[in-house]
Design an enzyme around this catalytic site. Structure first.
Site, PDB file in Angstrom:
ATOM      1  N   GLY A   1      -9.373 -21.242 -24.081  1.00  0.00           N
ATOM      2  CA  GLY A   1     -10.076 -20.718 -22.899  1.00  0.00           C
ATOM      3  C   GLY A   1      -9.723 -21.514 -21.659  1.00  0.00           C
ATOM      4  O   GLY A   1     -10.577 -21.744 -20.800  1.00  0.00           O
TER       5      GLY A   1
ATOM      6  N   GLY B   1     -12.744 -20.577 -15.717  1.00  0.00           N
ATOM      7  CA  GLY B   1     -14.026 -21.270 -15.835  1.00  0.00           C
ATOM      8  C   GLY B   1     -13.950 -22.743 -16.203  1.00  0.00           C
ATOM      9  O   GLY B   1     -13.128 -23.514 -15.681  1.00  0.00           O
TER      10      GLY B   1
ATOM     11  N   GLY C   1     -13.037 -24.259 -18.987  1.00  0.00           N
ATOM     12  CA  GLY C   1     -11.824 -24.713 -19.683  1.00  0.00           C
ATOM     13  C   GLY C   1     -10.711 -25.057 -18.709  1.00  0.00           C
ATOM     14  O   GLY C   1     -10.013 -26.061 -18.869  1.00  0.00           O
TER      15      GLY C   1
ATOM     16  N   SER D   1     -23.910 -24.868 -26.281  1.00  0.00           N
ATOM     17  CA  SER D   1     -24.754 -24.521 -25.135  1.00  0.00           C
ATOM     18  C   SER D   1     -26.199 -24.894 -25.426  1.00  0.00           C
ATOM     19  O   SER D   1     -26.646 -24.925 -26.583  1.00  0.00           O
ATOM     20  CB  SER D   1     -24.684 -23.017 -24.872  1.00  0.00           C
ATOM     21  OG  SER D   1     -25.643 -22.636 -23.910  1.00  0.00           O
TER      22      SER D   1
ATOM     23  N   TYR E   1     -25.528 -14.428 -28.894  1.00  0.00           N
ATOM     24  CA  TYR E   1     -24.876 -15.563 -28.222  1.00  0.00           C
ATOM     25  C   TYR E   1     -25.581 -16.869 -28.605  1.00  0.00           C
ATOM     26  O   TYR E   1     -24.924 -17.858 -28.952  1.00  0.00           O
ATOM     27  CB  TYR E   1     -24.908 -15.350 -26.700  1.00  0.00           C
ATOM     28  CG  TYR E   1     -24.298 -16.492 -25.912  1.00  0.00           C
ATOM     29  CD1 TYR E   1     -22.912 -16.678 -25.847  1.00  0.00           C
ATOM     30  CD2 TYR E   1     -25.110 -17.405 -25.229  1.00  0.00           C
ATOM     31  CE1 TYR E   1     -22.354 -17.732 -25.120  1.00  0.00           C
ATOM     32  CE2 TYR E   1     -24.563 -18.459 -24.507  1.00  0.00           C
ATOM     33  CZ  TYR E   1     -23.181 -18.614 -24.454  1.00  0.00           C
ATOM     34  OH  TYR E   1     -22.627 -19.667 -23.747  1.00  0.00           O
TER      35      TYR E   1
HETATM   36  N1  LIG Z   1     -20.958 -20.769 -17.879  1.00  0.00           N
HETATM   37  C1  LIG Z   1     -22.042 -21.314 -18.384  1.00  0.00           C
HETATM   38  O1  LIG Z   1     -23.091 -21.413 -17.720  1.00  0.00           O
HETATM   39  C2  LIG Z   1     -22.047 -21.849 -19.797  1.00  0.00           C
HETATM   40  C3  LIG Z   1     -23.238 -22.457 -20.261  1.00  0.00           C
HETATM   41  C4  LIG Z   1     -23.252 -22.976 -21.548  1.00  0.00           C
HETATM   42  C5  LIG Z   1     -22.127 -22.901 -22.339  1.00  0.00           C
HETATM   43  N2  LIG Z   1     -20.994 -22.296 -21.867  1.00  0.00           N
HETATM   44  C6  LIG Z   1     -19.824 -22.248 -22.768  1.00  0.00           C
HETATM   45  O2  LIG Z   1     -18.688 -22.728 -22.071  1.00  0.00           O
HETATM   46  C7  LIG Z   1     -17.510 -22.148 -22.636  1.00  0.00           C
HETATM   47  C8  LIG Z   1     -16.614 -21.635 -21.527  1.00  0.00           C
HETATM   48  O3  LIG Z   1     -17.292 -20.604 -20.859  1.00  0.00           O
HETATM   49  P1  LIG Z   1     -17.073 -20.236 -19.308  1.00  0.00           P
HETATM   50  O4  LIG Z   1     -18.416 -20.105 -18.701  1.00  0.00           O
HETATM   51  O5  LIG Z   1     -16.059 -21.119 -18.710  1.00  0.00           O
HETATM   52  O6  LIG Z   1     -16.509 -18.746 -19.476  1.00  0.00           O
HETATM   53  P2  LIG Z   1     -15.249 -17.994 -18.845  1.00  0.00           P
HETATM   54  O7  LIG Z   1     -15.028 -18.408 -17.432  1.00  0.00           O
HETATM   55  O8  LIG Z   1     -15.458 -16.553 -19.139  1.00  0.00           O
HETATM   56  O9  LIG Z   1     -14.045 -18.558 -19.712  1.00  0.00           O
HETATM   57  C9  LIG Z   1     -13.962 -18.244 -21.066  1.00  0.00           C
HETATM   58  C10 LIG Z   1     -12.546 -18.486 -21.541  1.00  0.00           C
HETATM   59  O10 LIG Z   1     -12.440 -18.041 -22.909  1.00  0.00           O
HETATM   60  C11 LIG Z   1     -11.336 -17.143 -23.009  1.00  0.00           C
HETATM   61  N3  LIG Z   1     -11.509 -16.135 -24.055  1.00  0.00           N
HETATM   62  C12 LIG Z   1     -12.545 -15.286 -24.241  1.00  0.00           C
HETATM   63  N4  LIG Z   1     -12.297 -14.466 -25.284  1.00  0.00           N
HETATM   64  C13 LIG Z   1     -11.067 -14.808 -25.765  1.00  0.00           C
HETATM   65  C14 LIG Z   1     -10.252 -14.321 -26.819  1.00  0.00           C
HETATM   66  N5  LIG Z   1     -10.636 -13.302 -27.600  1.00  0.00           N
HETATM   67  N6  LIG Z   1      -9.052 -14.894 -27.023  1.00  0.00           N
HETATM   68  C15 LIG Z   1      -8.620 -15.911 -26.233  1.00  0.00           C
HETATM   69  N7  LIG Z   1      -9.351 -16.414 -25.210  1.00  0.00           N
HETATM   70  C16 LIG Z   1     -10.561 -15.859 -24.985  1.00  0.00           C
HETATM   71  C17 LIG Z   1     -11.276 -16.473 -21.641  1.00  0.00           C
HETATM   72  O11 LIG Z   1     -10.032 -15.858 -21.479  1.00  0.00           O
HETATM   73  P3  LIG Z   1      -9.843 -14.701 -20.375  1.00  0.00           P
HETATM   74  O12 LIG Z   1      -9.577 -15.455 -19.116  1.00  0.00           O
HETATM   75  O13 LIG Z   1      -8.647 -13.954 -20.872  1.00  0.00           O
HETATM   76  O14 LIG Z   1     -11.112 -13.902 -20.343  1.00  0.00           O
HETATM   77  C18 LIG Z   1     -11.507 -17.679 -20.735  1.00  0.00           C
HETATM   78  O15 LIG Z   1     -10.344 -18.442 -20.577  1.00  0.00           O
HETATM   79  C19 LIG Z   1     -17.973 -21.084 -23.619  1.00  0.00           C
HETATM   80  O16 LIG Z   1     -17.891 -21.574 -24.938  1.00  0.00           O
HETATM   81  C20 LIG Z   1     -19.429 -20.863 -23.219  1.00  0.00           C
HETATM   82  O17 LIG Z   1     -20.216 -20.422 -24.316  1.00  0.00           O
HETATM   83  C21 LIG Z   1     -20.930 -21.764 -20.614  1.00  0.00           C
END
Ligand SMILES: NC(=O)c1ccc[n+]([C@@H]2O[C@H](COP(=O)([O-])OP(=O)(O)OC[C@H]3O[C@@H](n4cnc5c(N)ncnc54)[C@H](OP(=O)(O)O)[C@@H]3O)[C@@H](O)[C@H]2O)c1
Length: 279
Positions: free
Chosen positions: A10, A14, A16, A140, A165
């Site tokens: 990822g 975001g 990552g 999370s 989730y």
């Molecule tokens: N944002 C928050 O407030 C928050 C809070 C708690 C925990 N988290 C955790 O933090 C982590 C990152 O989340 P984020 O908020 O940064 O989300 P994000 O911006 O949507 O990024 C998610 C990443 O995962 C990739 N991904 C999703 N499905 C995939 C698949 N089938 N195959 C390969 N790559 C895939 C996405 O690729 P694409 O670019 O192609 O979509 C993107 O690079 C997650 O585990 C989430 O549960 C986030």
């Protein structure tokens, strides 16, 4: 400078992507995983520009597919001489019940099974190539609301995207704790973390209009991605956590994971059920 290599799933968006920038700045060679080659190349270019470094590359995989996860691990081992840090970060929120090519509910497939399978496929390689490997599972705060029902793991009766989730983020915590037990006498540590509420598009990608609207408003009150990446970067690189394993973290501090996640036998049971879902 050092020659350590980090693999981040990822890394195209975001938290990552911001984690990749932070670790590249610290001199790590960074390999990100993206499912689309053009998007991954664009992310690599952005990460290089933002970090002022050139040691950034990508591999492609659809993490919802076990075959693709296995291929990713094989590609990594064929291309790179070592693995020092694995950050299982890719995650998704699905509003409706959808299944992966392996017949697994999508959030379980991406948020949990991919963490498990990629780690298992790379574990021996990490043991052999890194003096002190670190595995980091981005979980999370949502895990506090999660409870597992092994009789209906995919929640086919009354599916709720957010509730699923929460369950998958609980799986991240349970997987971390069980893996830490199994790695006790090894050179590898594993920890889980909550990044904070972070302004990303995670809630907008596979939800309906209303969910996307809700997330768009809610996330505006969250922190920026650089702050959201701070705990992942800390666990990947800080000497303070050398040898520390089996803990849950938020704001770069150890925090207790949910009481429910400490239920006797739960993490072992999840491990067994996960193995059954591996093709
Ligand atoms: N944002 C928050 O407030 C928050 C809070 C708690 C925990 N988290 C955790 O933090 C982590 C990152 O989340 P984020 O908020 O940064 O989300 P994000 O911006 O949507 O990024 C998610 C990443 O995962 C990739 N991904 C999703 N499905 C995939 C698949 N089938 N195959 C390969 N790559 C895939 C996405 O690729 P694409 O670019 O192609 O979509 C993107 O690079 C997650 O585990 C989430 O549960 C986030």
């Amino acid at each position: 400078m050092h020659n350590k290599i980090v693999l981040i799933t990822g890394g195209t968006a975001g938290i990552g992507k911001a984690t990749a920038v932070g670790l590249a700045k610290q001199g790590y060679k960074v390999v990100i995983v993206g499912r689309d080659a053009a998007k991954a190349q664009q992310a690599v270019d952005d990460i290089k520009a933002l970090s002022g470094t050139s040691e950034v590359e990508y591999l492609t995989a659809d993490l919802s597919s076990q075959k693709s996860v296995r291929q990713l691990a094989a590609d990594f081992k064929a291309k790179y001489p070592r693995l020092d840090v694995l950050i299982n970060n890719a995650g998704a929120v699905y509003n409706k019940l959808e299944y992966s090519v392996d017949g697994i509910e999508m959030q379980i497939a991406i948020n949990h099974m991919a963490y498990y399978l990629l780690t298992m496929e790379l574990l021996e390689f990490m043991k052999q190539t890194s003096a002190s490997g670190r595995i980091i599972n981005v979980a999370s705060h949502s895990h506090y609301g999660g409870k597992l029902n092994f009789d209906d793991l995919f929640m086919t009766k009354g599916y709720s995207g957010y509730s699923m989730y929460e369950r998958t983020k609980l799986c991240n915590v349970l997987f971390t704790m069980e893996l830490a037990e199994r790695l006790k006498s090894s050179n590898i540590t594993v920890n889980a973390l909550h990044p904070g509420v972070v302004k990303t598009d995670i809630g907008k990608k596979h939800g309906g209009f209303l969910y996307a609207l809700f997330w768009g408003i809610f996330a505006q009150f969250g922190m920026n991605v650089d702050k959201g990446a701070a705990t992942s970067i800390y666990l990947a690189s800080s000497p303070e956590v050398e040898g520390v394993s089996g803990k849950y973290w938020a704001k770069s501090k150890h925090k207790w994971h949910s009481k429910y996640s400490q239920t006797d036998g739960l993490k072992e049971r999840l491990w067994e059920e996960t193995e059954k879902l591996i093709k």
